[in-house]
Design an enzyme around this catalytic site. Structure first.
Site, mmCIF file in Angstrom:
data_model
loop_
_atom_site.group_PDB
_atom_site.id
_atom_site.type_symbol
_atom_site.label_atom_id
_atom_site.label_comp_id
_atom_site.label_asym_id
_atom_site.label_seq_id
_atom_site.Cartn_x
_atom_site.Cartn_y
_atom_site.Cartn_z
ATOM 1 N N LEU A 116 0.816 -1.220 0.000
ATOM 2 C CA LEU A 116 0.000 0.000 0.000
ATOM 3 C C LEU A 116 0.846 1.265 0.000
ATOM 4 C CD1 LEU A 116 -3.155 0.346 0.174
ATOM 5 C CD2 LEU A 116 -2.801 0.994 2.546
ATOM 6 N N ARG A 117 2.005 1.230 0.653
ATOM 7 C CA ARG A 117 2.843 2.423 0.770
ATOM 8 C C ARG A 117 3.982 2.422 -0.252
ATOM 9 N NH1 ARG A 117 1.585 5.358 5.386
ATOM 10 N NH2 ARG A 117 0.110 4.282 6.733
ATOM 11 N N SER A 195 0.453 -7.855 0.460
ATOM 12 C CA SER A 195 -0.537 -6.908 0.970
ATOM 13 C C SER A 195 -1.393 -6.392 -0.190
ATOM 14 C CB SER A 195 0.184 -5.787 1.727
ATOM 15 O OG SER A 195 -0.725 -5.000 2.454
ATOM 16 N N GLU A 305 -2.301 -8.397 9.637
ATOM 17 C CA GLU A 305 -2.071 -9.796 9.280
ATOM 18 C C GLU A 305 -3.274 -10.658 9.655
ATOM 19 O OE1 GLU A 305 0.408 -12.449 7.214
ATOM 20 O OE2 GLU A 305 0.241 -10.275 7.382
ATOM 21 N N ARG A 309 -5.249 -13.004 7.134
ATOM 22 C CA ARG A 309 -5.557 -14.406 7.393
ATOM 23 C C ARG A 309 -7.054 -14.673 7.194
ATOM 24 N NH1 ARG A 309 -3.898 -18.923 10.514
ATOM 25 N NH2 ARG A 309 -1.784 -18.352 9.907
ATOM 26 N N HIS A 336 2.392 -8.547 9.757
ATOM 27 C CA HIS A 336 2.347 -7.986 8.409
ATOM 28 C C HIS A 336 3.638 -7.200 8.176
ATOM 29 C CE1 HIS A 336 -0.569 -7.366 5.142
ATOM 30 N NE2 HIS A 336 -0.148 -6.112 5.019
ATOM 31 N N SER A 337 4.714 -7.889 7.820
ATOM 32 C CA SER A 337 6.013 -7.215 7.715
ATOM 33 C C SER A 337 6.928 -7.956 6.747
ATOM 34 C CB SER A 337 6.666 -7.070 9.092
ATOM 35 O OG SER A 337 6.656 -8.283 9.797
ATOM 36 N N TRP A 338 7.923 -7.221 6.262
ATOM 37 C CA TRP A 338 8.756 -7.683 5.155
ATOM 38 C C TRP A 338 9.521 -8.978 5.417
ATOM 39 C CZ3 TRP A 338 8.418 -6.350 0.312
ATOM 40 C CH2 TRP A 338 7.836 -5.127 -0.023
#
Length: 628
Positions: A116-117, A195, A305, A309, A336-338
């Protein structure tokens, strides 16, 4: 050290979202998890309106490439003029492993969609993960669209925030012919998104049958029309760039929402190799635990996250009902992370490779002779990914983090990262620089890196980028002390001066000019004054000297048409050749009785005048007078 690994502009983590919806969802969803409920329930999707045609007019191609810039030996940035969006769109490409070994071959592609960013600087996959290194031994062209914050890679109904997103048209109608015609890319494609990009990966695949053979959603929102989801997406888009979701697909009742909902159009995914993954939201191996068991400090990433799910489970249930097979990977933890998306990139590769018909493992290779010895002495370059191949009268071999070139006259030397990109921009070994004569070395001041070549050098710093310096400009720059001299590092490539025979190259503190006068530097406030007079195209012409030192820490530079003098007390001013300059000379220049100039010459009745610190000079007719 590979300079391409320096990531000064590395920016956000998707786990740091701060939207209102994230805060609310995190608060509602954290409590049951903390109580031990580690498996999220299945959401219920809203009734599905009929699938409609694309909501924006499709533009059938017509895109052109406005600019090409190599960023490393195998990474290139394209700026593509998009007819549908009306602006240049950057797309970066990681070239296939055998791009140079087999120069007539074309390769399947993997398209990597951002979150999104997304920024206009760099795709998150190369900014935040090891994707560049991971794909170095894969025989695919990796397509990395740059930009599209909050766009969902869709064609929007109307402009918002100064842009009119038409990403679906760009990606499926405008971009493919450029990749196929200019960059040896076949029509066999896979897509991986995280995402927002995960949502788009499934939607674009379903909406464009046959375009992708493989689609992966990593923590994507895969039921965009279920109860509350349009509102949640709207909150998140407002937080990420202040975009209005109604500009994208209208109000939630608009059929465009269902037309882009992976759940609603899941039946269109038959025959596609599918991969869906998400974590549970609980603290995983890449999270920082909080004081609450199972809850990490990444509260926003936790809530997002859990949403991923829930919607992924609903989507997977729909696929099962439709009899569409998919690889589903629900991790028992993770936010929810890289780091988790990097993990999934490695996990999904065998399935992706098989779907697009490329080898899963790299072929055996080895490095021997001079190239092998250089690789052993420069362990940062990593393992080989190709065998040796011929280039411009020498040999080269590709490694995970760079390339080693060899000739009998230069030996074997590595070139990598941004220096390698600039080398490619200059034609590599077949270009004017020739072969490298040194490995990548550090500059004495610790700021930069450089390689010397047969006919020039390339210097890099994080602040200035990588730029080649060659010919008379290199000779004079080196005579003045290289980057430790008065000019500092190069900040641009050398270019021909417009309208006059010569060359100029920009440096941190000024520029170096080469003309029939010779090669000279123009710097600082003198440079600024020179620019006011029109550079070399103005009445001053080309410089005839380097900057000289005069009294009171003053400076001057000579030009074809005159001089520029500067001092801390007087500033920078021109003194044209002719009677004023001769009159000033007669009283000792700046060291004489009237000091430095404090103005340029200006018209007076019958002639011209120029003011100095302690007097002035007039020229009326053929009479020159010095006044004190």
């Amino acid at each position: 050290m590979r300079v391409g690994l320096a990531r000064a502009d590395r920016r956000r983590s998707h786990g740091t979202y701060r939207s209102k919806v994230v805060g609310t969802l995190a608060a509602l969803l954290v409590l049951p998890i903390a109580a031990g409920l580690t498996t999220a329930g299945t959401a219920t999707a809203a009734p599905v309106p009929a699938l409609t045609a694309p909501v924006a007019t499709q533009n059938q191609g017509g895109a052109t490439v406005g600019k090409v810039e190599w960023l490393s030996e195998r990474r290139v940035a394209l700026w593509i003029n998009s007819p549908s969006m009306g602006i240049p769109i950057q797309v970066q490409v990681l070239l296939a492993r055998d791009w140079n070994v087999t120069p007539t071959a074309s390769f399947p592609s993997v398209w990597m969609l951002d979150g999104l960013r997304a920024t206009d600087i760099e795709n998150g996959w190369t900014a935040e993960t090891d994707a560049e290194s991971f794909y170095a031994d894969k025989n695919v062209n990796v397509i990395l669209p740059v930009g599209g914050q909050s766009s969902f890679y869709a064609d929007w109904l109307k402009p918002d925030n100064g842009v009119f997103y038409q990403w679906e048209t760009f990606l499926t109608k405008e971009l493919p012919s450029i990749l196929e015609n200019d960059w040896r890319t076949t029509q066999t494609r896979g897509v991986v998104g995280l995402s927002m990009g995960g949502t788009a990966a499934m939607a674009l695949t379903a909406r464009n049958p046959g375009f992708f053979k493989f689609a992966a959603s990593l923590s994507g929102i895969l039921t965009t029309t279920s109860l509350g989801m349009p509102q949640a997406i709207g909150y998140a888009m407002n937080d990420a760039g202040q975009f209005d979701s109604t500009a994208m697909w209208g109000p939630p009742s608009n059929p465009a929402w269902a037309a882009h909902d992976p759940y609603s159009i899941a039946d269109k995914l038959k025959g596609v190799s599918l991969y869906v993954s998400s974590g549970s939201g609980t603290t995983g191996p890449y999270d920082q635990p909080s004081l609450v068991p199972g809850v990490s400090t990444n509260y926003a990433g936790m809530g997002l996250e859990i949403l991923a799910r829930l919607t992924s489970q609903t989507f997977a249930t729909k696929l099962n009902t439709l009899g569409i097979p998919a690889q589903i990977n629900y991790r028992p933890s993770g936010t929810h992370s890289w780091p988790y998306w990097q993990f999934e990139l490695h996990q999904l590769w065998p399935q992706l490779a098989n779907a697009i018909g490329t080898d899963v493992e790299k072929p055996l290779c080895g490095a021997s002779g001079a190239i092998g010895a250089t690789a052993a002495a420069n362990t940062w370059i990593g393992d080989c990914v190709t065998s040796e191949y011929s280039v411009a009268g020498g040999l080269a071999q590709d490694f995970r983090n760079g390339r080693i070139y060899w000739t009998s006259g230069t030996g074997a030397n590595p070139v990598a990262g941004r220096i390698a990109g600039e080398y490619m921009n200059n034609g590599a070994a077949a270009g004017p620089l020739g072969f490298p004569t040194t490995p990548e070395l550090g500059t004495p001041d610790g700021r930069g890196r450089y390689n010397h070549f047969q006919k020039g050098s390339i210097y890099w710093t994080p602040q200035t980028g990588a730029h080649a310096v060659s010919g008379p400009i290199l000779d004079e720059w080196s005579r003045q002390g290289w980057e430790g001299g008065p000019l500092g590092y190069p900040v641009a490539a050398a270019i021909a001066t417009p309208g006059k025979a010569g060359n100029v190259q920009g440096f941190e503190i000024g520029a170096m000019y080469n003309s029939d006068n010779g090669t000279y530097a123009v710097m600082g406030m003198i440079m600024a004054k020179y620019g006011e007079q029109g550079w070399e195209g103005g009445w001053l012409g080309f410089p005839k000297s380097n900057e000289g030192v005069v009294k009171d820490n003053g400076r001057f530079t000579e030009f074809d048409g005159g001089n520029i003098y500067w001092s801390p007390a007087s500033g920078a001013w021109t003194v044209a050749n002719g009677p004023i300059f001769d009159g000033w000379k007669s009283v000792g220049y700046e060291a004489g009785k009237i000091g430095f100039p404090i103005s340029d010459k200006f018209d007076i009745p019958g002639g011209v005048q120029q003011n100095f610190q302690f007097g002035w000079i007039t020229v009326i007719g053929d009479k020159t007078e010095v006044h004190q």
